[in-house]
Motif scaffolding. Sequence first.
Motif, PDB file in Angstrom:
ATOM      1  N   GLY A 454      28.436   2.462 -25.431  1.00 56.37           N
ATOM      2  CA  GLY A 454      27.362   1.901 -24.617  1.00 56.37           C
ATOM      3  C   GLY A 454      26.630   0.762 -25.284  1.00 56.37           C
ATOM      4  O   GLY A 454      26.288  -0.254 -24.651  1.00 56.37           O
ATOM      5  N   GLU A 455      26.350   0.895 -26.585  1.00 60.70           N
ATOM      6  CA  GLU A 455      25.593  -0.140 -27.292  1.00 60.70           C
ATOM      7  C   GLU A 455      26.383  -1.444 -27.356  1.00 60.70           C
ATOM      8  O   GLU A 455      25.827  -2.536 -27.214  1.00 60.70           O
ATOM      9  N   ILE A 456      27.692  -1.346 -27.575  1.00 60.63           N
ATOM     10  CA  ILE A 456      28.521  -2.553 -27.640  1.00 60.63           C
ATOM     11  C   ILE A 456      28.636  -3.192 -26.258  1.00 60.63           C
ATOM     12  O   ILE A 456      28.563  -4.419 -26.120  1.00 60.63           O
ATOM     13  N   GLU A 457      28.818  -2.375 -25.244  1.00 55.77           N
ATOM     14  CA  GLU A 457      28.872  -2.904 -23.874  1.00 55.77           C
ATOM     15  C   GLU A 457      27.581  -3.618 -23.511  1.00 55.77           C
ATOM     16  O   GLU A 457      27.586  -4.691 -22.897  1.00 55.77           O
ATOM     17  N   ASP A 458      26.474  -3.028 -23.909  1.00 51.95           N
ATOM     18  CA  ASP A 458      25.167  -3.630 -23.650  1.00 51.95           C
ATOM     19  C   ASP A 458      25.052  -4.982 -24.344  1.00 51.95           C
ATOM     20  O   ASP A 458      24.562  -5.962 -23.775  1.00 51.95           O
ATOM     21  N   CYS A 459      25.509  -5.040 -25.588  1.00 57.60           N
ATOM     22  CA  CYS A 459      25.458  -6.296 -26.340  1.00 57.60           C
ATOM     23  C   CYS A 459      26.345  -7.358 -25.704  1.00 57.60           C
ATOM     24  O   CYS A 459      25.948  -8.522 -25.570  1.00 57.60           O
ATOM     25  N   LEU A 460      27.544  -6.979 -25.302  1.00 55.12           N
ATOM     26  CA  LEU A 460      28.451  -7.941 -24.672  1.00 55.12           C
ATOM     27  C   LEU A 460      27.865  -8.507 -23.380  1.00 55.12           C
ATOM     28  O   LEU A 460      27.958  -9.710 -23.114  1.00 55.12           O
ATOM     29  N   ALA A 469      31.317  -5.325 -18.946  1.00 49.32           N
ATOM     30  CA  ALA A 469      32.169  -5.029 -20.095  1.00 49.32           C
ATOM     31  C   ALA A 469      32.340  -3.527 -20.241  1.00 49.32           C
ATOM     32  O   ALA A 469      31.451  -2.749 -19.876  1.00 49.32           O
ATOM     33  N   ALA A 470      33.481  -3.127 -20.790  1.00 50.80           N
ATOM     34  CA  ALA A 470      33.748  -1.724 -21.105  1.00 50.80           C
ATOM     35  C   ALA A 470      34.446  -1.673 -22.445  1.00 50.80           C
ATOM     36  O   ALA A 470      35.252  -2.550 -22.777  1.00 50.80           O
ATOM     37  N   VAL A 471      34.143  -0.639 -23.218  1.00 49.93           N
ATOM     38  CA  VAL A 471      34.639  -0.553 -24.589  1.00 49.93           C
ATOM     39  C   VAL A 471      35.295   0.809 -24.806  1.00 49.93           C
ATOM     40  O   VAL A 471      34.771   1.838 -24.370  1.00 49.93           O
ATOM     41  N   ILE A 472      36.428   0.807 -25.492  1.00 55.88           N
ATOM     42  CA  ILE A 472      37.108   2.047 -25.876  1.00 55.88           C
ATOM     43  C   ILE A 472      37.565   1.923 -27.325  1.00 55.88           C
ATOM     44  O   ILE A 472      37.538   0.844 -27.918  1.00 55.88           O
ATOM     45  N   GLY A 473      37.981   3.050 -27.904  1.00 54.44           N
ATOM     46  CA  GLY A 473      38.609   3.035 -29.212  1.00 54.44           C
ATOM     47  C   GLY A 473      40.104   3.173 -29.068  1.00 54.44           C
ATOM     48  O   GLY A 473      40.585   3.944 -28.223  1.00 54.44           O
ATOM     49  N   VAL A 474      40.858   2.446 -29.871  1.00 54.14           N
ATOM     50  CA  VAL A 474      42.322   2.560 -29.864  1.00 54.14           C
ATOM     51  C   VAL A 474      42.780   2.878 -31.282  1.00 54.14           C
ATOM     52  O   VAL A 474      42.151   2.465 -32.261  1.00 54.14           O
TER      53      VAL A 474
END
Length: 543
Positions: A454-460, A469-474
Amino acid sequence: MNRIVSDKANYDAAYRGHSWSLPAQLNMGAQIADEPVDRSYDAPAIIDGSSGEVLTFGQLSAMAARLTGALMREGAKRGDRVAVIAPQGFSTAIVHAAILRAGLVGVPLSERYGRDALEHRLNDSGASFAFVSPSGRDKLNSIAGGLTSLKTVIDVDSEPASTTSLETFIGDTASAAAVATTPDDPALMIYTSGTTGPAKGALHGHRVLAGHMPGFSFAHGDRIAPDAVFYTPADWAWAGGLLNLLFPALSLGFPVVAYADPDGFDATQTLETMRLRGVTHAFLPPTALKLMRAHAPAEALGESGLQSVMSAGEALGRETFHWAREAFGFAIAEAYGQTEANLVIGSSVAHGAMREGATGRPVPGHRVYVVREDGTETEPGEVGEIAVGLPDPVAFLGYWQVEDATRRKKRQSETLGALLMTGDMAMRDMDGFIWFVGRDDDVITSSGHRIGPGEIEDCLTSHPAVSMAAVIGVPDPVRTQIVRAFVVLRNGHRDDDAMARDLRAHVRANLAAHEYPREIRFVDRLPMTTTGKIIRRMLKGMD
């Protein structure tokens, strides 16, 4: 400035002053159709957003009473499941009220569900009746012989003369009184999104509406003006649409605008509809607010006439919080819950509990903790799992016919007692504010760091070129996982390497080096559920 409002004395007084006192008999259908005593027969209950036509409280009560009688006449028995596959509208409100009044179990299902999703939910619930829109009827017809328990299908929007219309089904049936149900009698079955395994039906008792009222007041204030009008674009098949707005507003005698654009959410048109129908209070999921930010004209936002907005479903984020406060002239009341236990954390201007970036504090009436795996409370700043103290009127009765899954949701803590585990990760600060991190399976572990998407999506989305934006881990052989971002750009911006470098630098500068997305993929749209939540499992499958 992190602190927007934090009047600890005000919040503490509200929290300590709340106690539950549920009557021995409680019927949710009667609460929304028969008991709003402050409204006259002619007062509006539902306002058609497109035409301005009105269904009065008197008409809602009378029609729901006759439909209650018709369901009983056709053999519906207490506890039977009844599906509702229909959009916001007069008939849908009447149907929900009647199902609940009759002691039946409502199974709200979205028109947007595909064939397989509907077939699973209808068969799993064992629904014997279904009230459907034309779109819902078409989908049922496509399933044909695959529905094992469904016996009667009633069209809510067909011509009155039709043999399958709601009017024909009711016929000349006399009114029937609401069944004398208890707070723990089953009333509503809302299916989870199915992020892990097949979708499960979360079964709630008639107590669930009473359990939502403190959160409703927490968000909108205790003193709502007599001329208030409520609206949400959220589907009435979702807990957010039904329990965060429709049912609470009606039970208090306030009208609700029914409006759903068949072509999907249009930010500008939705704002114009709210302005035209005099909407003063709304439930707007974060996705709707982000689309308003990206597409709605500033003048439309400034002239909306809104006085308060609750938002829930996903983390709102600092950027959207700041934008909304400037656009509407007040702070958005963020709230948290899930299908199994909804509206238990919230922020509130009226109660002095609001901090930008934080989800909020436990709503009066609800015990909410952030706990470790052993069931003990975390220290401030320590990430743990959100847990709701039991008993609680918003806590579900259990998953329909999945006892093992119900048991896995509950835990006994030596220090805190019985807990309902949410699977959502958060931390609390020194002042008791809870900060949402993400679902347990969404949290990214990279080089020893636990990173919430959430924090990274908010920053983007704070970057002027980014719409969503949406963020996941790979997986990564060195760092365990790396951050991958899926980005929807605003019109006029190029999805090239230079933009990707700029976005990485933006996150590094504003968050931390270990949180920047090492991979960025530009997409036209993000996969979302019918409730506006990002479907991360689909992103994880996009290799």
